[in-house]
Each structure stands twice: as structure tokens, then as C-alpha cells.
Design an enzyme around this catalytic site. Structure first.
Site, PDB file in Angstrom:
ATOM      1  N   HIS A  47      -6.987  -6.084   2.448  1.00  0.00           N
ATOM      2  CA  HIS A  47      -5.835  -5.506   3.137  1.00  0.00           C
ATOM      3  C   HIS A  47      -5.200  -6.556   4.047  1.00  0.00           C
ATOM      4  CE1 HIS A  47      -6.952  -1.143   2.545  1.00  0.00           C
ATOM      5  NE2 HIS A  47      -8.140  -1.675   2.386  1.00  0.00           N
ATOM      6  N   ASN A  53     -13.058  -3.897   2.651  1.00  0.00           N
ATOM      7  CA  ASN A  53     -14.128  -2.905   2.744  1.00  0.00           C
ATOM      8  C   ASN A  53     -15.032  -2.947   1.512  1.00  0.00           C
ATOM      9  OD1 ASN A  53     -12.899  -1.956   5.130  1.00  0.00           O
ATOM     10  ND2 ASN A  53     -11.564  -0.573   3.989  1.00  0.00           N
ATOM     11  N   HIS A  99     -10.437  -5.480  -3.105  1.00  0.00           N
ATOM     12  CA  HIS A  99      -9.088  -5.741  -2.572  1.00  0.00           C
ATOM     13  C   HIS A  99      -9.185  -6.155  -1.126  1.00  0.00           C
ATOM     14  CE1 HIS A  99     -10.025  -1.457  -2.165  1.00  0.00           C
ATOM     15  NE2 HIS A  99      -9.367  -1.492  -1.010  1.00  0.00           N
ATOM     16  N   GLN A 123     -14.539   1.953   1.906  1.00  0.00           N
ATOM     17  CA  GLN A 123     -13.943   1.644   0.596  1.00  0.00           C
ATOM     18  C   GLN A 123     -13.720   2.939  -0.180  1.00  0.00           C
ATOM     19  OE1 GLN A 123     -16.235  -1.016  -1.956  1.00  0.00           O
ATOM     20  NE2 GLN A 123     -14.449  -1.406  -3.268  1.00  0.00           N
ATOM     21  N   ASP A 144       0.854  -1.194   0.000  1.00  0.00           N
ATOM     22  CA  ASP A 144       0.000   0.000   0.000  1.00  0.00           C
ATOM     23  C   ASP A 144       0.891   1.246   0.000  1.00  0.00           C
ATOM     24  OD1 ASP A 144      -3.192   0.456   1.138  1.00  0.00           O
ATOM     25  OD2 ASP A 144      -1.834   2.157   1.089  1.00  0.00           O
TER      26      ASP A 144
HETATM   27  P1  5GP Z   1      -9.923   1.037   0.699  1.00  0.00           P
HETATM   28  O1  5GP Z   1     -10.069   2.273   1.548  1.00  0.00           O
HETATM   29  O2  5GP Z   1     -10.637   1.207  -0.628  1.00  0.00           O
HETATM   30  O3  5GP Z   1     -10.286  -0.244   1.392  1.00  0.00           O
HETATM   31  O4  5GP Z   1      -8.379   0.915   0.411  1.00  0.00           O
HETATM   32  C1  5GP Z   1      -7.714   1.546  -0.623  1.00  0.00           C
HETATM   33  C2  5GP Z   1      -6.239   1.451  -0.307  1.00  0.00           C
HETATM   34  O5  5GP Z   1      -5.511   1.602  -1.493  1.00  0.00           O
HETATM   35  C3  5GP Z   1      -5.750   2.529   0.665  1.00  0.00           C
HETATM   36  O6  5GP Z   1      -5.108   1.905   1.775  1.00  0.00           O
HETATM   37  C4  5GP Z   1      -4.790   3.364  -0.175  1.00  0.00           C
HETATM   38  O7  5GP Z   1      -3.687   3.817   0.573  1.00  0.00           O
HETATM   39  C5  5GP Z   1      -4.368   2.382  -1.262  1.00  0.00           C
HETATM   40  N1  5GP Z   1      -4.063   2.976  -2.544  1.00  0.00           N
HETATM   41  C6  5GP Z   1      -4.824   3.870  -3.240  1.00  0.00           C
HETATM   42  N2  5GP Z   1      -4.261   4.136  -4.438  1.00  0.00           N
HETATM   43  C7  5GP Z   1      -3.122   3.402  -4.505  1.00  0.00           C
HETATM   44  C8  5GP Z   1      -2.123   3.244  -5.516  1.00  0.00           C
HETATM   45  O8  5GP Z   1      -2.138   3.858  -6.587  1.00  0.00           O
HETATM   46  N3  5GP Z   1      -1.099   2.390  -5.251  1.00  0.00           N
HETATM   47  C9  5GP Z   1      -1.040   1.668  -4.056  1.00  0.00           C
HETATM   48  N4  5GP Z   1       0.008   0.834  -3.904  1.00  0.00           N
HETATM   49  N5  5GP Z   1      -1.962   1.805  -3.094  1.00  0.00           N
HETATM   50  C10 5GP Z   1      -2.997   2.657  -3.310  1.00  0.00           C
END
Ligand code: 5GP
Ligand code: ZN
Length: 137
Positions: free
Chosen positions: A103, A88, A101, A95, A32
Site C-alpha cells: 500500500h 500486510n 501487495h 491482509q 485502491d
Molecule cells: P489488505 O487488507 O489485503 O492489505 O488490502 C487489500 C486492499 O485491496 C484494500 O485496501 C481494498 O480496499 C483493496 N481492494 C480489494 N479488492 C479490490 C479491487 O477489486 N480493486 C481495487 N482497486 N482494490 C481492491
């Protein structure tokens, strides 16, 4: 099918470079960019699905196998004290990227000061129990 407008589709399929920990025919696991802790990783299916409800059942099953494999190596290699597996679905659930995805979040003693994953426990009412269990009858 991949979606060219989806950032995680492009990362999962190698069009955008990422710090990759693991890859197979169906998944890529990346670090991340804004980690909650050292080793915070994301399991991305190569096929686009917005969330768990859209994800094909076989990929949902395989995702947990990948979580076990990568989570075990991360945990042993980083010597963390715990590991959260978090997924999420929907804005209200936190999300922000609408490509399924999972985590993997390594946990370290004392990190609860800055890494919050708790809630105030409620009490299961008989009405809720009956309503919810009836959904599966
Ligand atoms: P969510 O909040 O949707 O469950 O998680 C999205 C996650 O993706 C967040 O922890 C954020 O830091 C990560 N993230 C968002 N954009 C990118 C990206 O372009 N590259 C990487 N490696 N992580 C990302
Ligand atoms: Zn996608």
C-alpha cells in the site's frame, strides 16, 4: 505464474480493468477502490505470491524501487504531508487479499482523526532481545 482465481492476478495482468498509475514487466500499480486517503495506491506483482514470504527475492527488491518511483510522484503531485508504505501478511496483520501487495497511503494534516496507524509502544525485554537476535546467529 498467475492464478486465475485470484482477483489481483487478474487486475495485475490487465484482465480486469483498473485505474493504473504505473506498469512495467513485473508490476502494475493501481488506485485502491476503497481508499484510506486520496491517492491510496496498491503495488501488485504480475506473478502470484500470497505474501512476502512467498514472493521471489528479486521481486521483493524491485517492489521497493516501484514504491519509491510511484510514491515520489504521488507525494509531489498531490502535495500530501506524508506517505505510509504498508504491507500486510496474514489475517492478523490485516491482509484481506492473499496476493502480495504494498500500500502507498498519502497522509494529510489532520487525517489521524479517521486514519489510524498507531500502537501503544511496549518495552524491549532482555529475554525477547536475546531470543530474537539469536534467530539470526
Ligand atoms: P489488505 O487488507 O489485503 O492489505 O488490502 C487489500 C486492499 O485491496 C484494500 O485496501 C481494498 O480496499 C483493496 N481492494 C480489494 N479488492 C479490490 C479491487 O477489486 N480493486 C481495487 N482497486 N482494490 C481492491
Ligand atoms: Zn494472485
Amino acid at each position: 505464474m498467475k492464478d486465475d482465481n485470484c482477483i489481483f492476478c487478474r487486475i495485475a495482468n490487465g484482465e480486469i480493468p483498473s485505474a493504473t498509475l504505473y506498469e512495467d514487466d513485473d508490476f502494475r500499480v493501481i488506485l485502491d477502490l476503497n481508499p484510506a486517503s486520496k491517492g491510496h495506491a496498491l503495488i501488485l506483482p504480475k506473478e502470484h505470491a500470497a505474501n512476502l514470504y512467498e514472493l521471489p527475492a528479486d521481486l521483493a527488491e524491485k517492489a521497493m524501487g516501484v514504491a519509491k518511483k510511484v510514491g515520489t510522484v504521488l507525494s509531489a503531485g498531490l502535495g500530501c504531508d506524508g506517505l505510509n508504505v504498508l504491507q500486510n501478511n496474514g489475517e492478523q496483520a490485516g491482509q484481506t487479499v492473499f496476493h502480495f501487495h504494498m500500500h502507498l497511503i498519502p497522509r494529510y494534516k489532520g487525517d489521524e482523526k479517521t486514519l489510524h496507524m498507531t500502537w501503544d509502544p511496549g518495552t524491549l525485554t532482555p529475554e525477547d532481545r536475546d531470543e530474537i537476535t539469536s534467530l539470526f546467529k
